[in-house]
Design a protein around this motif. Structure first.
Motif, mmCIF file in Angstrom:
data_model
loop_
_atom_site.group_PDB
_atom_site.id
_atom_site.type_symbol
_atom_site.label_atom_id
_atom_site.label_comp_id
_atom_site.label_asym_id
_atom_site.label_seq_id
_atom_site.Cartn_x
_atom_site.Cartn_y
_atom_site.Cartn_z
ATOM 1 N N ASP A 1 -3.681 -4.462 8.846
ATOM 2 C CA ASP A 1 -3.004 -4.530 7.598
ATOM 3 C C ASP A 1 -2.223 -3.056 7.432
ATOM 4 O O ASP A 1 -2.789 -1.911 7.790
ATOM 5 N N TYR A 2 -0.822 -3.155 7.093
ATOM 6 C CA TYR A 2 -0.017 -1.926 6.987
ATOM 7 C C TYR A 2 0.010 -1.508 5.571
ATOM 8 O O TYR A 2 0.792 -2.643 4.862
ATOM 9 N N GLN A 3 -0.284 -0.493 5.125
ATOM 10 C CA GLN A 3 -0.234 -0.044 3.735
ATOM 11 C C GLN A 3 0.836 0.943 3.476
ATOM 12 O O GLN A 3 0.790 2.031 4.118
ATOM 13 N N PHE A 4 1.549 0.696 2.185
ATOM 14 C CA PHE A 4 2.510 1.962 2.074
ATOM 15 C C PHE A 4 2.182 2.324 0.547
ATOM 16 O O PHE A 4 1.422 1.695 -0.224
ATOM 17 N N MET A 5 2.375 3.533 0.322
ATOM 18 C CA MET A 5 2.132 4.284 -1.012
ATOM 19 C C MET A 5 0.621 4.398 -1.160
ATOM 20 O O MET A 5 0.239 4.557 -2.120
ATOM 21 N N TYR A 6 -0.045 4.705 -0.200
ATOM 22 C CA TYR A 6 -1.489 4.751 -0.250
ATOM 23 C C TYR A 6 -1.778 6.369 -0.543
ATOM 24 O O TYR A 6 -1.763 7.156 0.272
ATOM 25 N N GLU A 7 -1.779 6.558 -1.825
ATOM 26 C CA GLU A 7 -1.916 7.956 -2.468
ATOM 27 C C GLU A 7 -2.859 7.986 -3.431
ATOM 28 O O GLU A 7 -2.970 7.330 -4.181
ATOM 29 N N GLY A 8 -3.750 9.185 -3.361
ATOM 30 C CA GLY A 8 -4.665 9.839 -4.484
ATOM 31 C C GLY A 8 -4.151 10.602 -5.275
ATOM 32 O O GLY A 8 -3.050 11.361 -5.013
ATOM 33 N N THR B 1 0.442 -3.664 0.615
ATOM 34 C CA THR B 1 0.109 -4.171 1.943
ATOM 35 C C THR B 1 0.762 -4.924 2.683
ATOM 36 O O THR B 1 1.328 -6.154 1.832
ATOM 37 N N PHE B 2 1.095 -4.950 3.831
ATOM 38 C CA PHE B 2 1.903 -6.148 4.461
ATOM 39 C C PHE B 2 1.318 -6.482 5.708
ATOM 40 O O PHE B 2 0.473 -5.513 6.285
ATOM 41 N N LEU C 1 7.107 -5.403 14.070
ATOM 42 C CA LEU C 1 7.857 -6.111 13.016
ATOM 43 C C LEU C 1 6.764 -6.704 11.835
ATOM 44 O O LEU C 1 5.880 -7.212 12.027
ATOM 45 N N LEU C 2 6.983 -5.985 10.619
ATOM 46 C CA LEU C 2 6.431 -6.431 9.570
ATOM 47 C C LEU C 2 6.719 -7.553 8.719
ATOM 48 O O LEU C 2 7.924 -7.731 8.754
ATOM 49 N N SER C 3 6.016 -8.306 8.027
ATOM 50 C CA SER C 3 6.261 -9.391 7.022
ATOM 51 C C SER C 3 6.917 -8.646 5.753
ATOM 52 O O SER C 3 6.664 -7.568 5.340
ATOM 53 N N GLY C 4 7.528 -9.618 4.803
ATOM 54 C CA GLY C 4 8.094 -9.053 3.646
ATOM 55 C C GLY C 4 9.236 -8.364 3.599
ATOM 56 O O GLY C 4 10.087 -8.545 4.555
ATOM 57 N N ASN C 5 9.765 -7.687 2.562
ATOM 58 C CA ASN C 5 10.905 -7.250 2.490
ATOM 59 C C ASN C 5 10.650 -5.796 2.103
ATOM 60 O O ASN C 5 11.149 -4.973 0.936
ATOM 61 N N LEU C 6 10.283 -5.031 2.866
ATOM 62 C CA LEU C 6 10.141 -3.409 2.877
ATOM 63 C C LEU C 6 11.101 -2.523 2.622
ATOM 64 O O LEU C 6 11.200 -1.627 1.909
ATOM 65 N N VAL C 7 12.396 -2.945 3.409
ATOM 66 C CA VAL C 7 13.411 -2.221 3.403
ATOM 67 C C VAL C 7 13.977 -1.854 1.986
ATOM 68 O O VAL C 7 14.292 -0.792 1.476
#
Length: 77
Positions: free
Chosen positions: A28-35, A48-49, A67-73
């Motif tokens: 699982d690739y997570q973006f904006m994982y911030e406390g 998560t992607f 290569l990740l799924s979704g539209n991250l860009v």
């Protein structure tokens, strides 16, 4: 850790983390994982992607392109 590279949802990370296509697809690739702060036990705003394919890796230079799924860009690029 990893970075988006290029316009096509490609993530650059370390080869010692992603060493096979199976690793790429089962992570699982997570973006904006911030406390809120360093001592925080809760996070918010996580996206998560899924990984689709390991495009290229190099053991000696310790990199992997996934290569990740979704539209991250549009959101993070």
């Amino acid at each position: 850790t990893g970075w988006l590279v290029g316009p096509n949802n490609v993530l650059l990370t370390n080869e010692h983390c992603i060493t096979s296509n199976s690793d790429a697809q089962n992570t699982d690739y997570q973006f904006m994982y911030e406390g809120a702060n360093c001592g925080s036990n809760s996070v918010s705003g996580v996206s998560t992607f899924d990984g689709l394919n390991l495009l290229k890796d190099n053991y000696a230079k310790d990199y992997a392109l996934v290569l990740l799924s979704g539209n991250l860009v549009d959101t993070f690029g």
